[in-house]
Design a protein around this motif. Structure first.
Motif, mmCIF file in Angstrom:
data_model
loop_
_atom_site.group_PDB
_atom_site.id
_atom_site.type_symbol
_atom_site.label_atom_id
_atom_site.label_comp_id
_atom_site.label_asym_id
_atom_site.label_seq_id
_atom_site.Cartn_x
_atom_site.Cartn_y
_atom_site.Cartn_z
ATOM 1 N N ILE A 531 22.434 -73.784 12.764
ATOM 2 C CA ILE A 531 21.356 -73.778 11.779
ATOM 3 C C ILE A 531 20.709 -75.157 11.698
ATOM 4 N N THR A 535 14.864 -73.831 13.066
ATOM 5 C CA THR A 535 15.315 -72.516 13.506
ATOM 6 C C THR A 535 15.537 -71.545 12.375
ATOM 7 N N VAL A 536 15.980 -72.039 11.226
ATOM 8 C CA VAL A 536 16.390 -71.126 10.164
ATOM 9 C C VAL A 536 15.223 -70.270 9.683
ATOM 10 N N ILE A 550 25.762 -67.316 13.990
ATOM 11 C CA ILE A 550 25.257 -68.620 13.575
ATOM 12 C C ILE A 550 26.398 -69.520 13.136
ATOM 13 N N LEU A 553 26.085 -73.119 8.449
ATOM 14 C CA LEU A 553 25.248 -72.613 7.364
ATOM 15 C C LEU A 553 25.469 -73.357 6.054
ATOM 16 N N HIS A 559 19.188 -74.919 3.593
ATOM 17 C CA HIS A 559 19.370 -74.040 4.750
ATOM 18 C C HIS A 559 19.931 -72.690 4.313
ATOM 19 N N ASN A 560 20.841 -72.741 3.342
ATOM 20 C CA ASN A 560 21.405 -71.488 2.821
ATOM 21 C C ASN A 560 20.317 -70.584 2.275
ATOM 22 N N PHE A 563 18.005 -69.274 5.007
ATOM 23 C CA PHE A 563 18.630 -68.250 5.832
ATOM 24 C C PHE A 563 18.666 -66.909 5.102
ATOM 25 N N SER A 566 15.368 -65.387 5.442
ATOM 26 C CA SER A 566 15.175 -64.817 6.778
ATOM 27 C C SER A 566 15.964 -63.522 6.933
#
Length: 811
Positions: A531, A535-536, A550, A553, A559-560, A563, A566
């Motif tokens: 991650i 990309t995320v 992945i 994370l 990022h959490n 994600f 996503s």
């Protein structure tokens, strides 16, 4: 093409002795023609798809085919097709057994099988028992069954050996059984219909005084061997003729199919005995080096080569992979390959082929011209062409492949060890679809040669890869699978996002991904992705994703959240695997419309702990396998999992001490855990589960952790006897602050629990933290134990260490 492939399929399904030599030659020629047509069509389509091509400049497809002379070959083969010949089927002679003394390695299996048939005591021993012997053809199933039959036969008043075979005549088989068990006194069995035969057999085997059959004694105890059962339907008919007269009768079934073997013992007291391949000591008829084959790589290669039939003319990559995996499972069930690294869900990540089977496969490959090894090219004769090439390392590396060998028709190349360094130039492989090498470039090839492999669908490279080579990969416009998971690569080049046909992208987690991976709109499998900010968010654009693996994370809260956002767009996701992500959270998907509702498998592995069980899991009605470690777990969480209708495999670890509960109760309310077959429960604070009556009716395997210092007075009354389908129990006993006598007492108590269980499940006991036993006179429930739970080496939930290769974590 469809007509030719159908003809080949029909002939290939016949027994070997039913195919004449003329038919074999015709099949070989037709197979070669099919390959030539496919190569020609591919060449045409590549021309059509070329950026330089324009619609008005293309020649007609029929003119293209005429130009290369295919039609003439089709007509020649059509005229040469031999007429079908009626060949009488070979009768099976049940008396033709190999002498047991001549079968190598039979002593051990015969002893084990005999013990299985004579085990138990009291009422249990008097029940009818069915034991299935499972193994590939040629391993000696029939001879083993006959050996045990001769040894135990004197203990039974009624005995019979009945062959079944691939396409059985069930009426004739029932007649055979009746004649044997009636002492040949039933002279008119052939005039009866199957139902009458079944009733007569049951009457002969009953323990009642015979009225119609004066030759049958009361209290019949029978031993029957049913040899070579191929399908479940045959067993259903045969089983209906058998009767449990509570007199200790036994039935031995031999089969090549593991599913059939399990089916034969599913509704009666019985067991499956898988006949192991010969040990190295017993099989000295061979010393080839054992090769471990990754299942996922094998499946992807099958798909890339076009070996998996397309359903209704549609080519859905993930569906083809699922069908290919079904073929893999079928090979396992038929004992052709040995599954390795089987996880809690019963999925093997790799396999191995035994020496005997390998020798058979090599022989068949040469005969069918399927795969050619570099040391066997001289065995290929015209008109056969090399289609698949396996490069084997040898001492004469300069001569690993003579320059005169024509490789222009090769569609698959795999090189083991350093053989890739001496392979022919890539420029000579004009129709290559699959390329699997230990490294690159070779002595005879440079990175730029890669761009001319216009037909390449599958590329797997290992070892150190130069930046120039990585750039060339971006030119492979038809590439579907790129596997660099075992390659030394720092970053993927920007050109990778041009691979718009890419369906599977596999890399190591340390590889930096370029911007724009969201352009890979057909991507269905992606692993292992680290991650990162670039990309995320892009992951949410990959709406076709079915499998996502992945890492990293939990190390950044933003990022959490990104994600999770996503994840809400990945409606086709079937498998989600999260590894080495520390403490993280997947909360935030409360709206059922945003949940990946098709998710079947979720695994949090290798140092990944979630704050709590995500509440949106309650929406996953298709979830079949769950492996997760949570910091906080409650009775409500347990009940939520119990309501998942499809959950078959559960591996739950509670790592924190935030719960105040000593035990979790699994009640029969609302039919909780109705589909669960295997369960593993770990709690470092000594918390356990209690099983109420009629819960988990399908549970066969249970594994849990028992912390002795938390158990004053034993505490084994958890309701194991209520798990009516239980077959195997694994218990890990913690020695922390416990005395050896106390541990032995607890282990004895577990053995007693198993002994009185109606299923007689097997018990596997293991010990952890033996070096932290209590000193003499010290109580095992002395304070301080809870704070030390992280100091001992407890096995990880996925059976992997942090140093394991990423190949083992693929789905």
């Amino acid at each position: 093409m469809k007509s030719m492939q159908a003809a080949l399929k029909d002939l290939s399904e016949l027994p070997a002795d039913r195919i004449s030599h003329t038919n074999k030659i015709w099949m070989r020629d037709l197979t070669e023609l099919c390959y030539d047509i496919e190569d020609s069509v591919d060449a045409f389509l590549v021309r059509v798809d070329s950026p330089a091509s324009k619609p008005h400049s293309l020649i007609g497809f029929r003119r293209f085919i005429d130009k290369i002379g295919i039609i003439g070959k089709v007509n020649l083969v059509r005229k040469a097709k031999p007429k079908e010949t009626k060949v009488p089927s070979r009768r099976y002679n049940g008396a033709m057994f190999e002498e047991a003394s001549r079968l190598v390695g039979i002593d051990g299996p015969a002893k084990k099988l005999t013990n299985m048939l004579t085990q138990g005591d009291g009422i249990q021993k008097q029940k009818l028992m069915v034991v299935s012997i499972v193994g590939v053809g040629g391993l000696g199933k029939t001879t083993l069954a006959n050996s045990v039959y001769k040894e135990l036969g004197g203990q039974f008043q009624c005995q019979a050996i009945v062959p079944v075979s691939l396409k059985p005549d069930m009426k004739n088989i029932l007649c055979t059984i009746l004649r044997i068990i009636s002492g040949e006194k039933c002279k008119h069995a052939g005039e009866k219909d199957p139902m009458e035969l079944i009733q007569d057999i049951r009457h002969c085997l009953s323990d009642e005084e015979a009225t119609t059959w004066p030759f049958v004694a009361s209290q019949v105890r029978y031993l029957i061997v049913i040899d070579d059962v191929w399908d479940k339907e045959s067993w259903k008919i045969l089983n209906s003729a058998l009767i449990d007269n509570h007199n200790g009768s036994r039935v031995i079934v031999t089969t090549r199919n593991l599913d059939v073997g399990k089916f034969c013992t599913a509704t009666v007291h019985g067991a499956v005995y898988e006949l192991e391949p010969l040990s190295d000591e017993d099989s000295k008829s061979f010393f080839p080096e054992d090769c471990i084959i990754n299942k996922d790589s094998l499946v992807r290669r099958w798909v890339a080569e076009g070996l998996i039939d397309e359903k209704h003319g549609r080519k859905e990559y993930y569906e083809l992979c699922e069908r290919a995996e079904g073929y893999f499972v079928d090979l396992v069930n038929r004992s052709f390959i040995q599954p390795l690294d089987i996880d809690l869900e019963g999925i093997a990540s790799s396999c191995r082929v035994h020496d005997i089977i390998l020798d058979l496969l090599i022989s068949l490959s040469i005969e069918e011209n399927f795969v050619v090894r570099s040391d066997c090219v001289e065995l290929i004769h015209p008109p056969c062409k090399i289609r698949r090439l396996s490069l084997q390392d040898n001492n004469n590396k300069e001569e690993i492949m003579p320059a005169t060998v024509d490789v222009s028709h090769v569609r698959s190349v795999i090189a083991f060890g350093d053989a890739f360094e001496w392979m022919p130039p890539l420029s000579r492989f004009s129709v290559l679809r699959v390329l699997d090498l230990e490294g690159f470039p070779s002595k005879n090839s440079c990175p730029k040669d890669l761009r001319n492999l216009h037909h390449l669908r599958y590329l797997q490279l290992r070892g150190y890869l130069e930046e120039e080579l990585l750039e060339e990969i971006g030119n492979l416009r038809h590439l579907e699978v790129l596997d660099l998971s075992n390659a030394y690569v720092d970053a993927l080049p920007a050109s990778i996002v041009n691979l718009t046909n890419l369906q599977s992208l596999l890399v190591d987690s340390d590889v930096t991904m370029p911007d724009g991976i969201g352009k890979l709109s057909l991507l269905q499998e992606m692993s292992w992705i680290q991650i990162a900010p670039n990309t995320v968010a892009e992951l949410g654009k990959l709406a076709a994703l079915r499998v996502l693996c992945i890492r990293g994370l939990g190390y950044n809260e933003s990022h959490n959240k990104a994600f999770v956002q996503s994840l809400s767009n990945l409606g086709n996701l079937v498998g989600l695997f999260i590894s080495r992500s520390g403490l993280c959270s997947l909360d935030g998907l409360s709206d059922s419309g945003l949940v990946p509702a098709r998710l079947k498998f979720f695994r949090g592995t290798s140092s990944t702990t979630f704050h709590q069980l995500p509440r949106w899991f309650s929406k996953l009605e298709l979830l079949s396998g769950l492996t997760i470690t949570v910091n906080k777990f409650t009775q409500d969480d347990l009940e939520m999992l119990g309501e998942l209708p499809s959950l078959r495999f559960l591996e739950l670890e509670v790592s924190g001490n935030s719960t105040a509960q000593d035990r979790f109760m699994i009640s029969n309310a609302q039919h909780h855990f109705q589909s669960l077959e295997e369960m593993k429960f770990l709690h470092y604070e000594g918390c356990s589960m209690v099983f109420a009556e009629r819960v988990m009716p399908m549970l066969q395997k249970l594994q849990f952790f028992f912390q002795l210092w938390k158990r004053v007075g034993g505490g084994l009354d958890i309701g194991l006897e209520n798990l009516t389908s239980l077959k195997h129990i694994t218990v890990q006993v913690d020695f922390y602050k416990a005395k050896i006598v106390e541990v032995e007492d607890v282990e004895a108590m577990f053995k007693d629990v198993v002994r009185i269980h109606p299923n007689y499940p097997t018990l596997e006991l293991s010990r952890v933290r033996e070096w932290q036993m209590a000193e003499e006179g010290e109580s095992y429930n002395s304070p301080g134990g809870a704070s030390d739970h992280g100091s001992f080496d407890f096995p990880s939930t996925d059976g992997e260490s942090d140093n394991d290769s990423e190949a083992s974590e693929e789905t």
